[in-house]
Design an enzyme around this catalytic site. Structure first.
Site, mmCIF file in Angstrom:
data_model
loop_
_atom_site.group_PDB
_atom_site.id
_atom_site.type_symbol
_atom_site.label_atom_id
_atom_site.label_comp_id
_atom_site.label_asym_id
_atom_site.label_seq_id
_atom_site.Cartn_x
_atom_site.Cartn_y
_atom_site.Cartn_z
ATOM 1 N N CYS A 98 0.813 -1.228 0.000
ATOM 2 C CA CYS A 98 0.000 0.000 0.000
ATOM 3 C C CYS A 98 0.842 1.272 0.000
ATOM 4 O O CYS A 98 0.333 2.343 -0.336
ATOM 5 C CB CYS A 98 -0.932 0.020 1.214
ATOM 6 S SG CYS A 98 -1.791 -1.531 1.527
ATOM 7 N N HIS A 392 -9.120 2.197 -3.266
ATOM 8 C CA HIS A 392 -7.734 2.035 -2.820
ATOM 9 C C HIS A 392 -6.949 1.202 -3.835
ATOM 10 O O HIS A 392 -6.668 0.042 -3.603
ATOM 11 C CB HIS A 392 -7.754 1.353 -1.446
ATOM 12 C CG HIS A 392 -6.411 1.066 -0.847
ATOM 13 N ND1 HIS A 392 -5.241 1.686 -1.260
ATOM 14 C CD2 HIS A 392 -6.045 0.218 0.154
ATOM 15 C CE1 HIS A 392 -4.227 1.229 -0.542
ATOM 16 N NE2 HIS A 392 -4.691 0.338 0.312
ATOM 17 N N CYS A 422 -1.369 2.776 6.444
ATOM 18 C CA CYS A 422 -0.890 1.458 6.857
ATOM 19 C C CYS A 422 -0.482 0.689 5.615
ATOM 20 O O CYS A 422 -0.931 0.985 4.496
ATOM 21 C CB CYS A 422 -1.960 0.696 7.638
ATOM 22 S SG CYS A 422 -3.470 0.351 6.728
#
Length: 436
Positions: A98, A392, A422
């Site tokens: 991420c 995302h 995160c």
């Protein structure tokens, strides 16, 4: 290119000059209209066209991408070539789950700061809808046996072991979002930290609704117009805005959804989780020398960045650690930060991070602080919504939140902000910027 003989101890200021992203397009059960490189080109072309320097004037291209497709190995280089940046343009792809889109900015920042470059294009691109369907290992072994069989009898024997169930596909994205060490998927890790900090289903749903309503308002007011550039598919269709937002979202509607990961009592649902999407984002970073040479207008300076790590089972708490380290390093309090972008992997995960920063025990034992940091003002956090509403795309999100933080600071006339997220695998990143 900057002089490599510059002393590495010299830390030059690094400016954010410009940036753009595509609309984030929700995956709808089949591959979307754009591959990762397609998206990178769609975002990059108008961004480069509005610059005073030629694309070949850049020193380097860095792109975050997690789900690289087989036709686009090293998508940074493929994108650079398709963007007309020249055959001599060095380009490489970074992957830290991420955090990949933010890592591209951070790598560019450190490179320019140290004097090895003056002008870098840093981005993130991800097409989660193109995540592959995989063969089971049993099917791979069966195909290998069939191919290696030499005699007709051996081939017949191998064919006799065929079962239709062998070719039930494995969803690549599902495997990619499962931690191989703790064997929990990302949604399950959100359930873990929600339980640790007493986050309720109602709180998660309320946060998710807020994200949708904030994004819907930002679209309606035109606050994203200078950030999102339209994407045009091969069939001529124009995609103008993030299409996952639900302006009519309500707590009553979300309350009807079943938990996805921990039935029947879990709190993480499809409605309060980030959406699976495709999208790309770029930012241009420049040294003071490049700003003067190309007559650029710096919009912000990168003050600092911080990367941290923790147990993968509680990976969602990573931003609390990165925030604490970054603020402590500069002796700032929470109130010294004007705006925050905290990537919304899950509504419960965001709420757990906020709770952790207020928790005396967590701050003392995990962050080694004498007192808790306190409460982040929700009116300063993700003011135009986040990944729960717009999605995302894993390798892109870290880049998008820095880009949007810059735009939001400018719109509000504020000075300092932090973007953080995160990272699957038990890591986190945070970046602090200040308007100039």
């Amino acid at each position: 290119m900057a002089n490599d003989s510059n002393s590495p101890s010299v830390r030059r200021p690094v400016y954010l000059v410009d940036g753009a992203r595509t609309p984030f397009l929700k995956a709808r059960g089949r591959p979307g209209p754009f591959t990762p490189v397609d998206l990178a080109v769609q975002a990059g072309r108008p961004l480069l066209l509005r610059q005073p320097m030629a694309p070949t004037e850049f020193d380097q291209v860095i792109l975050g991408c997690v789900n690289v497709i087989s036709e686009e190995m090293n998508p940074a280089r493929v994108a650079a070539l398709r963007l007309g940046m020249g055959e001599a343009m060095p380009a490489f792809t970074v992957q830290i789950n991420c955090g990949s889109g933010m890592q591209s900015i951070d790598t560019a920042y450190r490179t320019i700061q140290g004097g090895s470059a003056d002008l870098i294009l840093a981005g993130g691109a991800e097409a989660l809808s193109h995540s592959p369907l995989l063969l089971q290992q049993k099917a791979v072994n069966w195909l290998a046996d069939l191919q290696l069989a030499k005699s007709p009898m051996a081939k017949l024997k191998a064919l006799g072991r065929f079962r239709p169930s062998l070719f039930k596909p494995v969803i690549g994205l599902e495997r990619g979002l499962t931690d191989p060490v703790v064997e929990l998927n990302m949604g399950q890790t959100a359930e873990v930290i929600a339980q640790l900090f007493g986050i309720t289903r109602a709180q998660a749903d309320e946060y998710a609704v807020s994200s949708h309503l904030r994004l819907a308002r930002a679209q309606r007011e035109g606050w994203l117009d200078n950030e999102v550039v339209p994407a045009i598919s091969a069939d001529g269709r124009i995609y103008k805005e993030d299409d996952g937002v639900r302006p009519d979202s309500s707590v009553e509607h979300l309350a009807k959804l079943r938990p996805v990961f921990e039935r029947p009592y879990g709190i993480v649902t499809a409605g309060n989780s980030s959406q699976i999407t495709d999208g790309a984002s770029w930012m241009i970073l420049a040294s003071e020398e490049a700003v003067k040479k190309h007559n650029l207008t710096p919009r912000a300076v990168i003050t600092d960045s911080c990367w941290s790590a923790l147990d993968p089972e509680i990976m969602g708490l990573g931003p609390a650690m990165s925030i604490a380290q970054l603020l402590s390093r500069h002796q700032y309090r929470l109130d010294d930060i004007d705006l925050w972008e905290l990537n919304e992997a899950f509504a419960a995960q965001v709420l757990a991070c906020l709770a952790a920063l207020e928790d005396e025990t967590f701050c003392r034992e995990a962050l080694k602080l004498e007192h808790c940091f306190g409460r982040i003002d929700r009116d300063k956090l993700n003011i135009d919504g986040g990944a729960v509403a717009l999605g995302h795309p894993v390798g892109t999100s870290g880049n998008r939140i820095v880009l949007h933080l810059l735009n939001a600071l400018e719109r509000k006339g504020l000075k300092r902000g932090i973007a953080t997220q995160c990272i699957g695998g038990g890591q986190a990143g945070a970046m602090m910027i200040e308007r100039v």
